[in-house]
Design a protein around this motif. Sequence first.
Motif, PDB file in Angstrom:
ATOM      1  N   GLU A 236       0.833  -1.207   0.000  1.00 29.06           N
ATOM      2  CA  GLU A 236       0.000   0.000   0.000  1.00 29.06           C
ATOM      3  C   GLU A 236       0.866   1.255   0.000  1.00 29.06           C
ATOM      4  O   GLU A 236       1.023   1.929   1.010  1.00 29.06           O
ATOM      5  N   ILE A 237       1.439   1.596  -1.151  1.00 30.70           N
ATOM      6  CA  ILE A 237       2.375   2.710  -1.264  1.00 30.70           C
ATOM      7  C   ILE A 237       1.705   4.051  -0.950  1.00 30.70           C
ATOM      8  O   ILE A 237       2.304   4.903  -0.293  1.00 30.70           O
TER       9      ILE A 237
ATOM     10  N   PHE B 235      -0.727   4.647   1.163  1.00 30.33           N
ATOM     11  CA  PHE B 235      -0.820   4.697   2.619  1.00 30.33           C
ATOM     12  C   PHE B 235       0.545   4.997   3.225  1.00 30.33           C
ATOM     13  O   PHE B 235       0.672   5.806   4.145  1.00 30.33           O
ATOM     14  N   VAL B 236       1.581   4.367   2.688  1.00 36.87           N
ATOM     15  CA  VAL B 236       2.947   4.568   3.182  1.00 36.87           C
ATOM     16  C   VAL B 236       3.377   6.021   2.987  1.00 36.87           C
ATOM     17  O   VAL B 236       3.948   6.639   3.888  1.00 36.87           O
ATOM     18  N   LEU B 237       3.103   6.569   1.814  1.00 29.08           N
ATOM     19  CA  LEU B 237       3.495   7.954   1.544  1.00 29.08           C
ATOM     20  C   LEU B 237       2.805   8.929   2.501  1.00 29.08           C
ATOM     21  O   LEU B 237       3.425   9.890   2.972  1.00 29.08           O
ATOM     22  N   LYS B 238       1.531   8.683   2.809  1.00 29.98           N
ATOM     23  CA  LYS B 238       0.820   9.543   3.772  1.00 29.98           C
ATOM     24  C   LYS B 238       1.446   9.442   5.155  1.00 29.98           C
ATOM     25  O   LYS B 238       1.646  10.451   5.832  1.00 29.98           O
ATOM     26  N   ARG B 239       1.759   8.227   5.576  1.00 34.67           N
ATOM     27  CA  ARG B 239       2.390   8.014   6.889  1.00 34.67           C
ATOM     28  C   ARG B 239       3.781   8.642   6.955  1.00 34.67           C
ATOM     29  O   ARG B 239       4.163   9.209   7.968  1.00 34.67           O
TER      30      ARG B 239
ATOM     31  N   ASP C 252       5.395   0.577   9.558  1.00 35.40           N
ATOM     32  CA  ASP C 252       5.063  -0.819   9.852  1.00 35.40           C
ATOM     33  C   ASP C 252       3.603  -1.041   9.509  1.00 35.40           C
ATOM     34  O   ASP C 252       2.737  -0.299   9.983  1.00 35.40           O
ATOM     35  N   ILE C 253       3.341  -2.066   8.707  1.00 32.50           N
ATOM     36  CA  ILE C 253       1.968  -2.352   8.302  1.00 32.50           C
ATOM     37  C   ILE C 253       1.624  -3.760   8.772  1.00 32.50           C
ATOM     38  O   ILE C 253       2.274  -4.730   8.383  1.00 32.50           O
ATOM     39  N   LEU C 254       0.635  -3.844   9.611  1.00 34.23           N
ATOM     40  CA  LEU C 254       0.175  -5.102  10.168  1.00 34.23           C
ATOM     41  C   LEU C 254      -1.230  -5.332   9.648  1.00 34.23           C
ATOM     42  O   LEU C 254      -2.152  -4.619  10.006  1.00 34.23           O
ATOM     43  N   ARG C 255      -1.402  -6.302   8.751  1.00 30.86           N
ATOM     44  CA  ARG C 255      -2.696  -6.510   8.096  1.00 30.86           C
ATOM     45  C   ARG C 255      -3.155  -7.950   8.244  1.00 30.86           C
ATOM     46  O   ARG C 255      -2.393  -8.876   8.060  1.00 30.86           O
ATOM     47  N   ARG C 256      -4.427  -8.076   8.515  1.00 32.39           N
ATOM     48  CA  ARG C 256      -5.044  -9.395   8.481  1.00 32.39           C
ATOM     49  C   ARG C 256      -5.339  -9.733   7.030  1.00 32.39           C
ATOM     50  O   ARG C 256      -5.651  -8.866   6.225  1.00 32.39           O
TER      51      ARG C 256
ATOM     52  N   LYS D 134       5.948   2.378  -8.822  1.00 34.01           N
ATOM     53  CA  LYS D 134       5.624   1.048  -9.336  1.00 34.01           C
ATOM     54  C   LYS D 134       4.641   0.377  -8.392  1.00 34.01           C
ATOM     55  O   LYS D 134       4.735   0.498  -7.168  1.00 34.01           O
ATOM     56  N   LYS D 135       3.688  -0.322  -8.947  1.00 37.63           N
ATOM     57  CA  LYS D 135       2.747  -1.111  -8.164  1.00 37.63           C
ATOM     58  C   LYS D 135       3.480  -2.365  -7.710  1.00 37.63           C
ATOM     59  O   LYS D 135       4.217  -2.975  -8.489  1.00 37.63           O
ATOM     60  N   ALA D 136       3.289  -2.766  -6.453  1.00 34.53           N
ATOM     61  CA  ALA D 136       3.990  -3.938  -5.913  1.00 34.53           C
ATOM     62  C   ALA D 136       3.030  -4.803  -5.115  1.00 34.53           C
ATOM     63  O   ALA D 136       2.020  -4.328  -4.608  1.00 34.53           O
ATOM     64  N   MET D 137       3.377  -6.088  -5.016  1.00 32.18           N
ATOM     65  CA  MET D 137       2.561  -7.015  -4.247  1.00 32.18           C
ATOM     66  C   MET D 137       3.443  -8.031  -3.540  1.00 32.18           C
ATOM     67  O   MET D 137       4.578  -8.264  -3.941  1.00 32.18           O
ATOM     68  N   ILE D 138       2.906  -8.610  -2.489  1.00 31.81           N
ATOM     69  CA  ILE D 138       3.593  -9.651  -1.743  1.00 31.81           C
ATOM     70  C   ILE D 138       3.015 -10.983  -2.178  1.00 31.81           C
ATOM     71  O   ILE D 138       1.804 -11.203  -2.097  1.00 31.81           O
ATOM     72  N   CYS D 139       3.887 -11.866  -2.652  1.00 33.28           N
ATOM     73  CA  CYS D 139       3.486 -13.201  -3.081  1.00 33.28           C
ATOM     74  C   CYS D 139       4.131 -14.224  -2.159  1.00 33.28           C
ATOM     75  O   CYS D 139       5.263 -14.028  -1.699  1.00 33.28           O
TER      76      CYS D 139
END
Length: 178
Positions: free
Chosen positions: A33-34, A36-40, A59-63, A105-110
């Motif tokens: 979530e770039i 969200f990161v930029l706002k933080r 730090d991003i903690l997501r369910r 760049k759009k990124a994802m966790i795989c």
Amino acid sequence: MKGHLLTVATLFGIISLFWISFFAKVVRVKFVEIDFVLKRLEIQKEAQVEIPYTVAKVDILRRLGSDVKPDPRCLLWATTEVGRGWTNDSEDRDFFIDYYIPPDKKAMICTTPALAAALLAKRHEKPLLYKVYPTEDGFHVRIVEGLSEVREPCKNWTGNVDCADPILSRQGVVRYEP
């Protein structure tokens, strides 16, 4: 004879598919979530006036939810690993892997199906944790896998607490669009 050969070939194929799916990083668990990161980071930058020596990170903690699914982009998008290892916390050492993401760049966790299933099963106890650090030319994303409980069996079986590191390092990856 042909029946036995067919049975052996079928079993070999099923076992091969299982191992490939176990070690293949084909399940998208989250987009990074770039925005969200930029706002933080902007909020941290404003607060940094009071504390000038703080390290900028989010730090991003997501369910995990409905976005956990196989995604062909996990095989096609680019990845750049920066480092990996164990945190220095003596109470609960967690395994981590660091990746680089270029700016804009759009990124994802795989992950592998095995890690995705473990994260879904323990989503209330230990949700997915990733950390994002800005760099001069993009971002570093750290996936924190946890799994500190593997160190003790490794020490007992092999004498080396880091014997599972090669397997753990293949469980998750951050991919970005080319």
